[in-house]
Structure formats: C-alpha cells, structure tokens
Design a protein around this motif. Structure first.
Motif, PDB file in Angstrom:
ATOM      1  N   VAL A  63      -1.530 -15.459  -2.546  1.00  0.00           N
ATOM      2  CA  VAL A  63      -2.993 -15.477  -2.530  1.00  0.00           C
ATOM      3  C   VAL A  63      -3.473 -14.039  -2.611  1.00  0.00           C
ATOM      4  O   VAL A  63      -3.105 -13.215  -1.776  1.00  0.00           O
ATOM      5  N   ARG A  64      -4.301 -13.741  -3.600  1.00  0.00           N
ATOM      6  CA  ARG A  64      -4.755 -12.368  -3.834  1.00  0.00           C
ATOM      7  C   ARG A  64      -6.272 -12.276  -3.706  1.00  0.00           C
ATOM      8  O   ARG A  64      -6.992 -13.201  -4.059  1.00  0.00           O
ATOM      9  N   ARG A  71     -10.284  -4.804  -8.889  1.00  0.00           N
ATOM     10  CA  ARG A  71      -9.087  -4.172  -8.315  1.00  0.00           C
ATOM     11  C   ARG A  71      -8.553  -5.035  -7.178  1.00  0.00           C
ATOM     12  O   ARG A  71      -9.307  -5.478  -6.318  1.00  0.00           O
ATOM     13  N   MET A  72      -7.242  -5.280  -7.158  1.00  0.00           N
ATOM     14  CA  MET A  72      -6.660  -6.083  -6.100  1.00  0.00           C
ATOM     15  C   MET A  72      -6.686  -5.305  -4.782  1.00  0.00           C
ATOM     16  O   MET A  72      -6.225  -4.175  -4.710  1.00  0.00           O
ATOM     17  N   THR A  73      -7.230  -5.919  -3.748  1.00  0.00           N
ATOM     18  CA  THR A  73      -7.336  -5.274  -2.447  1.00  0.00           C
ATOM     19  C   THR A  73      -6.298  -5.793  -1.449  1.00  0.00           C
ATOM     20  O   THR A  73      -5.920  -5.073  -0.527  1.00  0.00           O
ATOM     21  N   SER A  74      -5.843  -7.022  -1.627  1.00  0.00           N
ATOM     22  CA  SER A  74      -4.844  -7.569  -0.716  1.00  0.00           C
ATOM     23  C   SER A  74      -4.093  -8.713  -1.372  1.00  0.00           C
ATOM     24  O   SER A  74      -4.588  -9.348  -2.310  1.00  0.00           O
ATOM     25  N   GLU A  75      -2.898  -8.961  -0.846  1.00  0.00           N
ATOM     26  CA  GLU A  75      -2.072 -10.058  -1.332  1.00  0.00           C
ATOM     27  C   GLU A  75      -1.298 -10.642  -0.159  1.00  0.00           C
ATOM     28  O   GLU A  75      -0.734  -9.902   0.652  1.00  0.00           O
ATOM     29  N   LEU A  76      -1.265 -11.955  -0.080  1.00  0.00           N
ATOM     30  CA  LEU A  76      -0.508 -12.660   0.952  1.00  0.00           C
ATOM     31  C   LEU A  76       0.469 -13.599   0.257  1.00  0.00           C
ATOM     32  O   LEU A  76       0.061 -14.489  -0.492  1.00  0.00           O
ATOM     33  N   ARG A  77       1.747 -13.398   0.516  1.00  0.00           N
ATOM     34  CA  ARG A  77       2.791 -14.261  -0.022  1.00  0.00           C
ATOM     35  C   ARG A  77       3.470 -15.007   1.121  1.00  0.00           C
ATOM     36  O   ARG A  77       3.499 -14.536   2.257  1.00  0.00           O
ATOM     37  N   SER A  99      -1.793  -4.600   1.313  1.00  0.00           N
ATOM     38  CA  SER A  99      -3.212  -4.268   1.361  1.00  0.00           C
ATOM     39  C   SER A  99      -3.427  -2.856   0.836  1.00  0.00           C
ATOM     40  O   SER A  99      -2.654  -1.945   1.164  1.00  0.00           O
ATOM     41  N   PHE A 100      -4.481  -2.680   0.028  1.00  0.00           N
ATOM     42  CA  PHE A 100      -4.825  -1.377  -0.539  1.00  0.00           C
ATOM     43  C   PHE A 100      -6.213  -0.977  -0.033  1.00  0.00           C
ATOM     44  O   PHE A 100      -7.163  -1.759  -0.120  1.00  0.00           O
ATOM     45  N   ASP A 101      -6.329   0.259   0.504  1.00  0.00           N
ATOM     46  CA  ASP A 101      -7.632   0.719   0.947  1.00  0.00           C
ATOM     47  C   ASP A 101      -8.410   1.312  -0.225  1.00  0.00           C
ATOM     48  O   ASP A 101      -7.979   1.222  -1.382  1.00  0.00           O
ATOM     49  N   ALA A 102      -9.579   1.911   0.068  1.00  0.00           N
ATOM     50  CA  ALA A 102     -10.428   2.453  -0.995  1.00  0.00           C
ATOM     51  C   ALA A 102      -9.747   3.581  -1.769  1.00  0.00           C
ATOM     52  O   ALA A 102     -10.069   3.833  -2.934  1.00  0.00           O
ATOM     53  N   LYS A 103      -8.784   4.269  -1.135  1.00  0.00           N
ATOM     54  CA  LYS A 103      -8.057   5.339  -1.801  1.00  0.00           C
ATOM     55  C   LYS A 103      -6.754   4.837  -2.428  1.00  0.00           C
ATOM     56  O   LYS A 103      -5.912   5.635  -2.824  1.00  0.00           O
ATOM     57  N   THR A 107      -0.555  -0.550   2.453  1.00  0.00           N
ATOM     58  CA  THR A 107      -0.051  -0.983   3.753  1.00  0.00           C
ATOM     59  C   THR A 107       0.608  -2.345   3.565  1.00  0.00           C
ATOM     60  O   THR A 107       0.032  -3.226   2.913  1.00  0.00           O
ATOM     61  N   VAL A 108       1.801  -2.509   4.087  1.00  0.00           N
ATOM     62  CA  VAL A 108       2.524  -3.769   3.940  1.00  0.00           C
ATOM     63  C   VAL A 108       2.852  -4.325   5.317  1.00  0.00           C
ATOM     64  O   VAL A 108       2.957  -3.581   6.306  1.00  0.00           O
TER      65      VAL A 108
END
Length: 207
Positions: A63-64, A71-77, A99-103, A107-108
């Motif tokens: 789930v993204r 832009r992809m901000t998070s993904e849950l597998r 998870s990707f922040d604004a920069k 983070t995994v």
C-alpha cells in the motif's frame, strides 16, 4: 300490504348497497393491516453494529501513499493483511515500512506484526520492532549518522516523523548505544527523550 311492500323495498335496498358496504369494510380492514404489519424490508436495511471481524484481506501486498506532486511518501508491505471496519485499521503480518520526508530522507521499519490506521499515517509495530533512519546530510551540510530504534513495541507517526514507545527500547546512533524504559523521538528537532533506567555508551570521536 303497505308493511309487506315496505319490507320488500327495504330488503331490495339492503342487497343493492351490500357490495358497497363489503368493499368499505374490506378497505378499512386492509388499511388496519397496513398500519399494524411490521415493515420487514425497512428493518432488514438498517445496518447493525459493526463487529471486530475483517471485511477483506490481502496477501503479499503493498500500500503506497503519494503527495500532490505524485511523489511517493510512504509504503507499507506485508505477507498478509486484514482490515477491520469497526476500527478502520489494517493488521499486517511481517510489515515492512518505508517513509520519505520532505527532503527525501528514507526511514524504514519492520516487525513481526503491525497495526496501521486507515490512512497509513500511524503504524504500531509489535515483536522485534525496528525503525531505521538512514544516514544523510543535515541542513548545515554536515552528515547525520544512521539512527536505529529497537524494541518489542514501537509506535511510528509517519507524517509527523515521530517514533515512541512505552516499553524498553535500544537506540543506536552511529557507533553510540543507549537504552531506556521508554522514549520519544522527533525527527524535526532531532531530539530523543529516553525515560526510566537510561544507560548509554558513547564511542570516542575519530580524528
């Protein structure tokens, strides 16, 4: 004669009006039945209370989430997921989170089991939980070390970039190691608050 004629006339009038009287009585009886008969159709359409039973499940899924720019901000597998409508939560076995922040800093996270809220902004990790923020370059141009959290339970707020736990945790910051009974970390400030029996080992800086 007059009496017989009146009797015959009255009887003829009675039988002439009898169909109309019967129809009126039938209409009154039908109206009473309609008013007093339960509406089974309406009752069947009233939704009952939601129970904690999954309404759908997924296997080997991802789930993204994306921002307005695509832009992809998070993904849950996960290996398997069950959605519960009463709490609007998704329970996942062997969750893997990115998870990707604004920069665009990554983070995994991972664990044996996870529970995510409806929009994926809040994830609770259970059993050998781990959250890692990969090394990057800070706003001042200096490199930020790899940051890792370990524990039996971690609670991550993806959008707010926070991680906390009310259970014992181990924090690894580069070569340094800290432990505490509970903690809270805010990625925006870069501050981790360790509470309880806090211990730490700080390695000497390399020259």
């Amino acid at each position: 004669m007059n009496s017989a004629r009146l009797w015959r006339h009255g009887k003829e009038q009675f039988f002439a009006w009898l169909p109309a009287l019967m129809m009126a009585l039938f209409a009154l009886g039908t109206g009473w039945l309609v008013r007093h008969t339960p509406d089974f159709t309406a009752a069947s359409t009233v939704p009952g209370p939601l129970t904690h039973e999954p309404d759908y499940q997924m296997r080997s899924f991802a789930v993204r989430s994306f921002d307005a720019a695509g832009r992809m901000t998070s993904e849950l597998r996960g290996v398997e997921g069950h959605h519960y409508p009463d709490t609007d939560t998704l329970e996942v076995s062997q969750p893997r989170v990115r998870s990707f922040d604004a920069k665009n800093q990554l983070t995994v996270g991972r664990a044996e089991r996870g529970v995510s809220n409806g929009d994926g902004s809040e994830i609770q990790l259970y059993g050998q939980a781990q959250v890692v923020r990969e090394p990057n370059t800070g706003a001042d141009g200096r490199p930020t070390p790899r940051l890792e959290f370990r524990g039996p339970y971690l609670h991550a707020w993806v959008k707010d970039e926070r991680v906390s736990s009310d259970q014992p945790v181990e924090l690894l910051r580069g070569p340094d190691r800290f432990t505490g009974d509970r903690f809270d970390y805010d990625n925006h400030s870069g501050v981790a608050n360790l509470i309880g029996q806090v211990r730490g080992v700080i390695q000497p800086a390399r020259r």
